[in-house]
Write a protein that holds these residues in place. Structure first.
Motif, PDB file in Angstrom:
ATOM      1  N   GLY A  96       0.849  -1.176   0.033  1.00  0.00           N
ATOM      2  CA  GLY A  96      -0.070  -0.082  -0.030  1.00  0.00           C
ATOM      3  C   GLY A  96       0.872   1.285   0.067  1.00  0.00           C
ATOM      4  N   VAL A  97       2.116   1.396   0.205  1.00  0.00           N
ATOM      5  CA  VAL A  97       2.892   2.387   0.179  1.00  0.00           C
ATOM      6  C   VAL A  97       3.827   2.288  -1.023  1.00  0.00           C
ATOM      7  N   PRO A  98       3.509   3.359  -2.029  1.00  0.00           N
ATOM      8  CA  PRO A  98       4.092   3.589  -3.304  1.00  0.00           C
ATOM      9  C   PRO A  98       5.781   3.418  -3.029  1.00  0.00           C
ATOM     10  N   ARG A  99       6.421   2.628  -3.701  1.00  0.00           N
ATOM     11  CA  ARG A  99       7.776   2.605  -4.038  1.00  0.00           C
ATOM     12  C   ARG A  99       8.564   3.542  -5.224  1.00  0.00           C
ATOM     13  N   LEU A 100       9.296   4.418  -4.955  1.00  0.00           N
ATOM     14  CA  LEU A 100       9.737   5.481  -5.819  1.00  0.00           C
ATOM     15  C   LEU A 100      11.364   5.010  -6.102  1.00  0.00           C
ATOM     16  N   LYS A 101      11.492   4.462  -7.191  1.00  0.00           N
ATOM     17  CA  LYS A 101      12.757   4.103  -7.423  1.00  0.00           C
ATOM     18  C   LYS A 101      13.471   4.415  -8.894  1.00  0.00           C
ATOM     19  N   PRO A 102      13.391   5.658  -9.252  1.00  0.00           N
ATOM     20  CA  PRO A 102      14.147   5.925 -10.412  1.00  0.00           C
ATOM     21  C   PRO A 102      15.565   5.717 -10.530  1.00  0.00           C
ATOM     22  N   ILE A 103      16.109   5.148 -11.663  1.00  0.00           N
ATOM     23  CA  ILE A 103      17.532   4.933 -11.819  1.00  0.00           C
ATOM     24  C   ILE A 103      18.022   6.536 -11.975  1.00  0.00           C
ATOM     25  N   THR A 104      19.266   6.740 -11.213  1.00  0.00           N
ATOM     26  CA  THR A 104      19.678   8.187 -11.337  1.00  0.00           C
ATOM     27  C   THR A 104      21.051   8.032 -11.660  1.00  0.00           C
ATOM     28  N   ALA A 105      21.842   9.360 -12.115  1.00  0.00           N
ATOM     29  CA  ALA A 105      23.088   9.371 -11.932  1.00  0.00           C
ATOM     30  C   ALA A 105      23.821   9.345 -10.643  1.00  0.00           C
ATOM     31  N   ARG A 106      24.924   9.156 -10.489  1.00  0.00           N
ATOM     32  CA  ARG A 106      25.581   9.172  -9.283  1.00  0.00           C
ATOM     33  C   ARG A 106      25.450  10.573  -8.501  1.00  0.00           C
ATOM     34  N   ASP A 107      25.345  10.689  -7.202  1.00  0.00           N
ATOM     35  CA  ASP A 107      25.118  11.789  -6.467  1.00  0.00           C
ATOM     36  C   ASP A 107      24.017  12.716  -6.891  1.00  0.00           C
ATOM     37  N   ASN A 108      23.012  12.223  -7.644  1.00  0.00           N
ATOM     38  CA  ASN A 108      21.891  12.987  -7.928  1.00  0.00           C
ATOM     39  C   ASN A 108      20.438  11.854  -7.872  1.00  0.00           C
ATOM     40  N   ILE A 109      20.341  11.444  -6.643  1.00  0.00           N
ATOM     41  CA  ILE A 109      19.212  10.572  -6.350  1.00  0.00           C
ATOM     42  C   ILE A 109      18.003  11.240  -6.357  1.00  0.00           C
ATOM     43  N   GLY A 110      17.469  12.298  -5.528  1.00  0.00           N
ATOM     44  CA  GLY A 110      16.565  13.173  -5.750  1.00  0.00           C
ATOM     45  C   GLY A 110      15.388  12.401  -4.900  1.00  0.00           C
ATOM     46  N   SER A 158      29.938  17.602   0.740  1.00  0.00           N
ATOM     47  CA  SER A 158      30.524  17.636  -0.684  1.00  0.00           C
ATOM     48  C   SER A 158      30.394  16.436  -1.180  1.00  0.00           C
ATOM     49  N   SER A 159      29.633  16.279  -2.219  1.00  0.00           N
ATOM     50  CA  SER A 159      29.605  15.106  -3.054  1.00  0.00           C
ATOM     51  C   SER A 159      30.458  15.044  -4.288  1.00  0.00           C
ATOM     52  N   ASP A 160      31.622  15.868  -4.271  1.00  0.00           N
ATOM     53  CA  ASP A 160      32.443  15.859  -5.291  1.00  0.00           C
ATOM     54  C   ASP A 160      33.370  14.332  -5.386  1.00  0.00           C
ATOM     55  N   TRP A 161      33.239  13.986  -4.104  1.00  0.00           N
ATOM     56  CA  TRP A 161      34.060  12.690  -3.896  1.00  0.00           C
ATOM     57  C   TRP A 161      33.143  11.614  -4.456  1.00  0.00           C
ATOM     58  N   ASP A 162      33.882  10.631  -4.958  1.00  0.00           N
ATOM     59  CA  ASP A 162      33.341   9.549  -5.634  1.00  0.00           C
ATOM     60  C   ASP A 162      34.240   8.242  -5.375  1.00  0.00           C
ATOM     61  N   ALA A 163      33.905   7.449  -4.429  1.00  0.00           N
ATOM     62  CA  ALA A 163      34.615   6.198  -3.648  1.00  0.00           C
ATOM     63  C   ALA A 163      34.260   4.915  -4.267  1.00  0.00           C
ATOM     64  N   ASP A 164      35.179   3.922  -3.832  1.00  0.00           N
ATOM     65  CA  ASP A 164      34.838   2.591  -4.385  1.00  0.00           C
ATOM     66  C   ASP A 164      34.281   1.660  -3.042  1.00  0.00           C
ATOM     67  N   PRO A 189      39.081  13.446  -9.762  1.00  0.00           N
ATOM     68  CA  PRO A 189      39.155  12.254  -8.917  1.00  0.00           C
ATOM     69  C   PRO A 189      40.483  12.712  -7.985  1.00  0.00           C
ATOM     70  N   PHE A 190      41.570  13.135  -8.510  1.00  0.00           N
ATOM     71  CA  PHE A 190      42.790  13.397  -7.584  1.00  0.00           C
ATOM     72  C   PHE A 190      42.537  14.416  -6.598  1.00  0.00           C
ATOM     73  N   PHE A 191      41.624  15.379  -6.834  1.00  0.00           N
ATOM     74  CA  PHE A 191      41.232  16.496  -5.681  1.00  0.00           C
ATOM     75  C   PHE A 191      40.232  16.199  -4.935  1.00  0.00           C
ATOM     76  N   THR A 192      39.539  15.122  -5.145  1.00  0.00           N
ATOM     77  CA  THR A 192      38.556  14.842  -3.982  1.00  0.00           C
ATOM     78  C   THR A 192      38.992  13.660  -3.339  1.00  0.00           C
ATOM     79  N   GLU A 193      39.907  12.714  -3.799  1.00  0.00           N
ATOM     80  CA  GLU A 193      40.461  11.697  -2.938  1.00  0.00           C
ATOM     81  C   GLU A 193      41.110  12.246  -1.697  1.00  0.00           C
ATOM     82  N   ASN A 194      40.465  11.945  -0.507  1.00  0.00           N
ATOM     83  CA  ASN A 194      41.109  12.381   0.737  1.00  0.00           C
ATOM     84  C   ASN A 194      41.545  13.558   0.907  1.00  0.00           C
TER      85      ASN A 194
END
Length: 737
Positions: free
Chosen positions: A78-92, A133-139, A285-290
């Motif tokens: 009974g509760v709607p499930r909202l699950k759009p596929i989005t780009a990284r760091d842009n879930i909304g 800061s969502s600039d960082w993209d980790a593994d 990537p270099f400027f966002t890591e650590n």
């Protein structure tokens, strides 16, 4: 076995052996029975602090592979499930869960890992309590599994994700926070029940002692790119490499050789007539890591080390971006100290050298550190040295003091200038409803940390008080779930004692039980001087002005979500303006989303600087529009289209000159003008493997300023489509070994 796996070693010190957790979204391994359980989720959006409407359970388990987390989220049909596929760091607007970790449990740096119901992700670094800061993209690993009655998530965060103190001990204390968002209800529930908008957030996480494991990692990221210039035909080939070496949590090294910073991520179009420089984030990537250890900010949005300076427009006056030969970054800890070193060298005779060193002594209640930056600019015969010392005292669970002392020395063509500044802040949380903070700051007229950092302005003395009150005791028949009231008072002068316009601001934010949010801001800028608009040619006296900004943000309704806002303001000499702010998102399907924004401003008195002590005011019509399309036709395939158009039509010009005591007096006329700026980017991305990608990017755009009046939007848009300052095609492969 890959080279990376060859260097990945894990060994336990004093902890039981675990079977490997298979990250498939199903927390069914036997080891999960031994995990620590977090089940007391309380609503923080709306800020009711009562039990969540849907049950959520989080589990945490320390394994040789990393920290493993599992969520069990009840969500009946009974509760709607909202699950759009989005780009990284842009879930909304999507159902999602968050794990946030402070590995050192000292309230200095946190890391956020978000997974949506569609298995889209976000990651971010958290500093200064609540600055993300969502600039960082980790593994890291993640997976989602759905059932009829709900969904489950598994997350594995490797030990090498970040630098941390005491990585050689058998146990460690971390601070953790979990939350869940039910998008159809605009509801967020969390444990512990702290809200990211509060001044106390990161230091409010729950501390947990866990078994600790050692891990090592060596990653090579070579790249090859081909740039085809379609306007001035030519081809450019580039190649280089990033290296990430993590022999343990106590020491981590990042290096880059001949990096390629071609724009696979395009900046927003901005036309800036203000005296304050536009700030841009950094996704390289270099400027966002650590980078979290070096992320030292001021309350006025200043940044001591602003990495977008590196590789920016060259000092040779060509206007071209400077090349970068190499850069190196080291993070580590020794005893009670954290340390970091940063070095970047641009290429060519005009190439700049950027260096930074960071030392931090964090403590449970008191911490102190220093960040030193140095820049050498041979083409300008200029060098700059900045030292920023920061401190923080957690006097009690509900009271905090922090601040900075900043000193700069700039040698410019043989002339040395020294400046000082600093700020101090108090934060007090009386209870769950009342929160106060106050700060004072001084930035001397000779203080300058802009060579390596971002400094909105100097020559400023400022005091601010803010009080926030939250109410959540609305009756069952009320549509409102929670309301937040905020009052802000700001007083400012420059070093000459000139009173800059004081500011009073009142805000009301309401969250509704059925989802959605309403916001209202009333602002008054009292009479005072504007000492920046004339770029040092004199102060301009500004009479009192008022403004009102309001918007409504809807929950997702079917395939739509929208924001509708309006901003009414006084501006210029005696004029007024209105700006309409509609934004719409249409979910064509879970794999295809279209966003449209169209900000339109009408002004009868837009005041800007011309030259010297001359200014001009105009009737202005401004359009700032954007269309974004995100399509995921198949797993690991992503196609994004982005178009932005910005135009300004300025007519009926009246010229002014600064007179006695800053009063403006008429001084003839000025020329009407129009501005057109247009950009489009088509980007295809294929994920070969985690952190290994192929990009194919087409970009085109241009900027034009014309003398004379033109503000017909149809005519300006047609002209914008012809702009072609840049027209290029980029192909790039970056692969992880």
């Amino acid at each position: 076995m890959t080279l990376r796996r060859f260097f990945l070693l894990a060994c336990a010190f004093a902890a039981p052996a675990h079977a490997a957790i298979v990250v498939d979204g199903k927390p069914d391994e036997a080891d999960w029975a031994d995990a620590r359980v977090f089940a007391d989720f309380r609503r923080t959006q709306p800020y009711a602090l009562d039990a969540a409407t849907l049950a959520t359970q989080a589990r945490m388990l320390s394994t040789p592979q990393g920290l493993a987390f599992a969520f069990r989220c009840a969500q009946p049909p009974g509760v709607p499930r909202l699950k759009p596929i989005t780009a990284r760091d842009n879930i909304g607007a999507a159902d999602r869960v968050n794990v946030m970790i402070d590995f050192d449990a000292d309230g200095k740096t946190g890391y956020n890992f978000t997974v949506s119901l569609s298995d889209s992700i976000e990651d971010a670094v958290i500093t200064d309590e609540n600055q993300f800061s969502s600039d960082w993209d980790a593994d890291w690993q993640h997976a989602v599994h759905e059932t009829d009655e709900g969904w489950t998530v598994e997350i594995l965060v490797p030990w090498t994700i970040a630098s941390m103190r005491g990585a050689d001990t058998p146990t460690r204390t971390v601070a953790v926070y979990f939350d869940r968002v039910v998008a159809s209800r605009s509801e967020r529930s969390a444990t512990p029940p702290v809200f990211y908008g509060n001044q106390v957030f990161l230091s409010g996480y729950e501390k947990v002692e866990i078994a600790q494991y050692r891990a090592q990692l060596l990653d090579f990221f070579p790249y090859v790119s081909v740039l085809q210039d379609l306007k001035n035909p030519g081809t450019e080939f580039r190649g280089g490499m990033d290296v990430f070496w993590k022999p343990g949590g106590n020491f981590q090294l990042t290096a880059t050789l001949n990096p390629d910073f071609g724009q696979v991520e395009s900046d927003e179009l901005v036309v800036n007539f203000d005296a304050i420089e536009t700030y841009y984030s950094d996704k390289r990537p270099f400027f966002t890591e650590n980078q979290g250890l070096f992320d030292l900010r001021t309350p006025q949005d200043g940044l001591i080390l602003y990495t977008r300076r590196i590789g920016a427009a060259s000092d040779d006056g060509s206007g071209e971006a400077a090349g970068i030969d190499a850069a190196l970054k080291v993070n580590g800890s020794a005893g009670a100290f954290k340390y970091g070193f940063f070095d970047a060298e641009e290429s060519g005779d005009a190439g700049r050298s950027f260096r930074a060193a960071r030392l931090l002594a964090p403590g449970e209640t008191f911490s102190i550190g220093t960040l030193v930056t140095s820049v050498d600019r041979p083409a300008l015969d200029r060098s700059a040295l900045v030292d920023a010392t920061d401190w923080r005292w957690q006097a009690s669970e509900r009271m905090r003091f922090d601040g900075q002392v900043i000193a700069s020395q700039v040698d410019d063509a043989g002339i040395t200038t020294r400046g000082t500044g600093g700020w101090a802040r108090w934060v007090g949380t009386v209870n769950d409803r009342w929160e106060h903070d106050a700060w004072i700051s001084h930035y001397g007229a000779d203080l300058d940390f802009n060579d390596a950092g971002y400094m909105p302005r100097n020559d400023l003395n400022q005091a601010q008080w803010r009080t926030r009150y939250k109410r959540n005791d609305f009756g069952a028949d009320s549509a409102t779930a929670a309301v937040t009231y905020t009052g802000i008072a700001v007083g400012r002068t420059n070093d000459d004692g000139d009173r800059l316009s004081p500011v009073l601001r009142l805000e009301r934010s309401a969250e509704f039980k059925g989802g959605g949010k309403y916001f209202l801001q009333l602002r008054g800028d009292l009479a005072g001087y504007d000492d920046q608009i004339a770029r040092g040619a004199g102060n301009v006296w500004r009479p009192s002005r008022t403004s009102m900004w309001t918007y409504y943000e809807s929950p997702r309704v079917g395939d739509w979500q929208y924001i509708v806002g309006v901003w009414l303001m006084q501006e210029g000499v005696h004029g007024r303006a209105v700006q309409w702010e509609p934004e719409f998102t249409y979910y064509v399907s879970d794999r295809l989303t279209v966003d449209v924004t169209a900000y339109v401003r009408f002004s009868n008195d837009w005041l800007i600087w011309l030259d010297g002590d001359r200014l001009a005011s105009y009737r202005r019509k401004q359009w700032d529009t954007a269309v974004n399309l995100n399509w995921f036709p198949a797993p690991r395939h992503e196609l994004r289209a982005k178009m932005q158009w910005l135009s300004i039509g300025a007519r009926d010009a009246r010229a002014w000159r600064i007179g006695e005591r800053g009063r403006l007096r008429r001084d003839g006329t000025a020329d009407d003008f129009s501005i057109n700026s247009f950009g489009v980017q088509l980007r295809y991305r294929y994920e070969i493997a985690p952190q290994s990608e192929f990009y194919l990017v087409y970009s085109r755009g241009g900027f034009e300023r014309r003398d004379g009046h033109a503000d017909d939007p149809g005519e300006l848009f047609a002209d914008a489509l012809e702009l072609r300052d840049a027209d290029q095609l980029l192909a790039k492969v970056r692969y992880r070994f």
